[in-house]
Design a protein around this motif. Structure first.
Motif, PDB file in Angstrom:
ATOM      1  N   PRO A  93      32.133  45.477  17.982  1.00  0.00           N
ATOM      2  CA  PRO A  93      31.755  45.943  16.643  1.00  0.00           C
ATOM      3  C   PRO A  93      32.365  45.031  15.572  1.00  0.00           C
ATOM      4  N   VAL A  94      31.786  45.078  14.407  1.00  0.00           N
ATOM      5  CA  VAL A  94      32.302  44.271  13.291  1.00  0.00           C
ATOM      6  C   VAL A  94      33.783  44.583  13.061  1.00  0.00           C
ATOM      7  N   ALA A  95      34.154  45.838  13.230  1.00  0.00           N
ATOM      8  CA  ALA A  95      35.534  46.267  12.946  1.00  0.00           C
ATOM      9  C   ALA A  95      36.569  45.549  13.794  1.00  0.00           C
ATOM     10  N   THR A  96      36.158  45.151  14.995  1.00  0.00           N
ATOM     11  CA  THR A  96      37.155  44.566  15.900  1.00  0.00           C
ATOM     12  C   THR A  96      36.764  43.202  16.469  1.00  0.00           C
ATOM     13  N   GLY A  97      35.641  42.658  16.028  1.00  0.00           N
ATOM     14  CA  GLY A  97      35.191  41.357  16.546  1.00  0.00           C
ATOM     15  C   GLY A  97      36.206  40.256  16.263  1.00  0.00           C
ATOM     16  N   ASP A  98      36.257  39.280  17.145  1.00  0.00           N
ATOM     17  CA  ASP A  98      37.214  38.178  17.005  1.00  0.00           C
ATOM     18  C   ASP A  98      36.640  37.109  16.058  1.00  0.00           C
ATOM     19  N   PRO A  99      37.313  36.842  14.955  1.00  0.00           N
ATOM     20  CA  PRO A  99      36.802  35.821  14.020  1.00  0.00           C
ATOM     21  C   PRO A  99      36.564  34.469  14.697  1.00  0.00           C
ATOM     22  N   ALA A 100      37.355  34.181  15.744  1.00  0.00           N
ATOM     23  CA  ALA A 100      37.162  32.894  16.446  1.00  0.00           C
ATOM     24  C   ALA A 100      35.794  32.866  17.127  1.00  0.00           C
ATOM     25  N   ASP A 101      35.364  34.005  17.679  1.00  0.00           N
ATOM     26  CA  ASP A 101      34.022  34.085  18.289  1.00  0.00           C
ATOM     27  C   ASP A 101      32.948  33.889  17.232  1.00  0.00           C
ATOM     28  N   TRP A 102      33.135  34.554  16.096  1.00  0.00           N
ATOM     29  CA  TRP A 102      32.150  34.445  15.005  1.00  0.00           C
ATOM     30  C   TRP A 102      32.010  32.995  14.567  1.00  0.00           C
ATOM     31  N   ARG A 103      33.164  32.342  14.434  1.00  0.00           N
ATOM     32  CA  ARG A 103      33.172  30.944  13.969  1.00  0.00           C
ATOM     33  C   ARG A 103      32.440  30.059  14.980  1.00  0.00           C
ATOM     34  N   GLN A 104      32.770  30.275  16.257  1.00  0.00           N
ATOM     35  CA  GLN A 104      32.160  29.437  17.295  1.00  0.00           C
ATOM     36  C   GLN A 104      30.645  29.633  17.364  1.00  0.00           C
ATOM     37  N   MET A 105      30.214  30.875  17.208  1.00  0.00           N
ATOM     38  CA  MET A 105      28.761  31.128  17.245  1.00  0.00           C
ATOM     39  C   MET A 105      28.065  30.518  16.035  1.00  0.00           C
ATOM     40  N   TYR A 106      28.726  30.559  14.894  1.00  0.00           N
ATOM     41  CA  TYR A 106      28.146  29.919  13.705  1.00  0.00           C
ATOM     42  C   TYR A 106      28.063  28.409  13.919  1.00  0.00           C
ATOM     43  N   GLU A 107      29.111  27.859  14.509  1.00  0.00           N
ATOM     44  CA  GLU A 107      29.150  26.409  14.783  1.00  0.00           C
ATOM     45  C   GLU A 107      28.004  25.981  15.700  1.00  0.00           C
ATOM     46  N   THR A 108      27.848  26.676  16.830  1.00  0.00           N
ATOM     47  CA  THR A 108      26.851  26.219  17.804  1.00  0.00           C
ATOM     48  C   THR A 108      25.425  26.538  17.349  1.00  0.00           C
ATOM     49  N   ASN A 109      25.197  27.770  16.893  1.00  0.00           N
ATOM     50  CA  ASN A 109      23.827  28.170  16.563  1.00  0.00           C
ATOM     51  C   ASN A 109      23.339  27.586  15.237  1.00  0.00           C
ATOM     52  N   TYR A 150      26.905  37.297  16.616  1.00  0.00           N
ATOM     53  CA  TYR A 150      25.666  36.677  17.111  1.00  0.00           C
ATOM     54  C   TYR A 150      24.521  36.978  16.153  1.00  0.00           C
ATOM     55  N   VAL A 151      24.439  38.248  15.748  1.00  0.00           N
ATOM     56  CA  VAL A 151      23.403  38.652  14.792  1.00  0.00           C
ATOM     57  C   VAL A 151      23.570  37.871  13.488  1.00  0.00           C
ATOM     58  N   ALA A 152      24.808  37.740  13.049  1.00  0.00           N
ATOM     59  CA  ALA A 152      25.066  37.009  11.799  1.00  0.00           C
ATOM     60  C   ALA A 152      24.653  35.539  11.941  1.00  0.00           C
ATOM     61  N   ALA A 153      25.025  34.922  13.052  1.00  0.00           N
ATOM     62  CA  ALA A 153      24.690  33.505  13.257  1.00  0.00           C
ATOM     63  C   ALA A 153      23.179  33.313  13.376  1.00  0.00           C
ATOM     64  N   LYS A 154      22.518  34.194  14.107  1.00  0.00           N
ATOM     65  CA  LYS A 154      21.067  34.032  14.283  1.00  0.00           C
ATOM     66  C   LYS A 154      20.321  34.280  12.975  1.00  0.00           C
ATOM     67  N   HIS A 155      20.838  35.184  12.125  1.00  0.00           N
ATOM     68  CA  HIS A 155      20.235  35.323  10.792  1.00  0.00           C
ATOM     69  C   HIS A 155      20.382  33.999  10.028  1.00  0.00           C
ATOM     70  N   GLY A 156      21.515  33.340  10.181  1.00  0.00           N
ATOM     71  CA  GLY A 156      21.726  32.051   9.527  1.00  0.00           C
ATOM     72  C   GLY A 156      20.733  31.013  10.016  1.00  0.00           C
ATOM     73  N   GLU A 157      20.512  30.996  11.315  1.00  0.00           N
ATOM     74  CA  GLU A 157      19.582  30.020  11.893  1.00  0.00           C
ATOM     75  C   GLU A 157      18.147  30.302  11.433  1.00  0.00           C
ATOM     76  N   HIS A 158      17.798  31.585  11.356  1.00  0.00           N
ATOM     77  CA  HIS A 158      16.466  31.987  10.871  1.00  0.00           C
ATOM     78  C   HIS A 158      16.255  31.487   9.435  1.00  0.00           C
ATOM     79  N   VAL A 159      17.265  31.664   8.616  1.00  0.00           N
ATOM     80  CA  VAL A 159      17.151  31.262   7.206  1.00  0.00           C
ATOM     81  C   VAL A 159      17.113  29.741   7.083  1.00  0.00           C
ATOM     82  N   LEU A 160      17.834  29.059   7.955  1.00  0.00           N
ATOM     83  CA  LEU A 160      17.775  27.586   7.968  1.00  0.00           C
ATOM     84  C   LEU A 160      16.324  27.135   8.194  1.00  0.00           C
TER      85      LEU A 160
END
Ligand code: 8X3
Length: 252
Positions: A93-109, A150-160
């Motif tokens: 969940p957003v409440a406990t997700g690891d920021p490092a995972d979020w960063r990595q998914m944003y980086e790759t996707n 993942y949802v956040a990163a894929k929304h970013g990719e969609h907007v790109l």
């Protein structure tokens, strides 16, 4: 004789990327397979060459901009770029997700797609008829609980993809977005759950026929092989058993 059109596929070492490389090769493209795992793409390139297709492998981490720029110097003209590299890490969940995972998914996707697209856009334009495919996800169009970074990163990719299409209209380059829902591949869910195969199996438990990598590669190949003036902006593809990100029919 016209030169064989070239298609670059990122993340071609497994799953949708490998299936797309196979299908585009069969459709007559000279395929350039990229991924971090050199052994896998070399094996696939050799297999395709053996089968009479034109294929080459190039080890590449899409998040390494210097390496991507170096790779791009090999292309003066390019017909197709399939931005497939990416993936999910964690389902917290957003409440406990690891920021490092979020960063990595944003980086790759997102940044990975940005890097490769920016670097190859001049060659795609120079071809006079270029196609960029962005492999996003239904996770890029609406959210679900536990979708997290993942949802956040894929929304970013969609907007790109959407923004790029607006910005390059009038140039001879199409931007096609393919957004798959539930696809059962050998690695997606296992990577997301860091090797926990039991958790990964639960994603598909009781689902009658999730999509396969080949199903998605088929939609990519179809979109890419439409006449040049036809731009498939966004192709959403789900298995029949999935009506939305969170509405999945299971026989358990
Ligand atoms: C994969 C779809 O539902 O696992 O891109 O987010 S989902």
């Amino acid at each position: 004789m016209a030169a064989t059109p070239i298609a670059v596929i990122t993340g071609a070492s497994s799953g949708i990327g490998a299936a797309t490389a196979r299908q585009l090769a069969a459709a007559g493209y000279r395929v350039v397979l990229t991924a971090r795992r050199k052994d896998r793409i070399e094996t696939l390139a050799a297999e395709l060459t053996e089968a009479g297709h034109q294929a080459a492998a190039y080890a590449l981490d899409v998040t390494d901009r210097a390496a991507v720029d170096e790779f791009a110097t090999a292309f003066r003209s390019l017909a197709v770029l399939v931005n497939n590299a990416g993936g999910a890490l964690g389902a917290d969940p957003v409440a406990t997700g690891d920021p490092a995972d979020w960063r990595q998914m944003y980086e790759t996707n997102v940044i990975g797609t940005l890097n490769v697209t920016q670097a190859l856009l001049p060659a795609l334009t120079a071809s006079g008829d270029g196609t960029i495919v962005v492999l996003s996800s239904t996770a890029g169009l609406s959210t679900y609980e536990g979708g997290g970074g993942y949802v956040a990163a894929k929304h970013g990719e969609h907007v790109l993809a959407e923004t790029l299409r607006l910005e390059i209209v009038g140039t001879p380059v199409r931007v096609i977005e393919v957004a798959p829902g539930m696809v059962k591949t050998e690695e997606f869910a296992t990577t997301r759950f860091r090797g926990d195969t039991e958790k990964a199996a639960k994603v598909y438990a009781g689902v009658d026929a999730p999509l396969s990598a080949d199903d998605v590669a088929d939609t990519i190949t179809w979109a890419v092989t439409r006449p040049s003036h036809v731009n498939i902006d966004l192709l959403v593809v789900r298995p029949r058993a999935q009506a939305s990100n969170s509405k999945v029919h299971r026989t358990l």
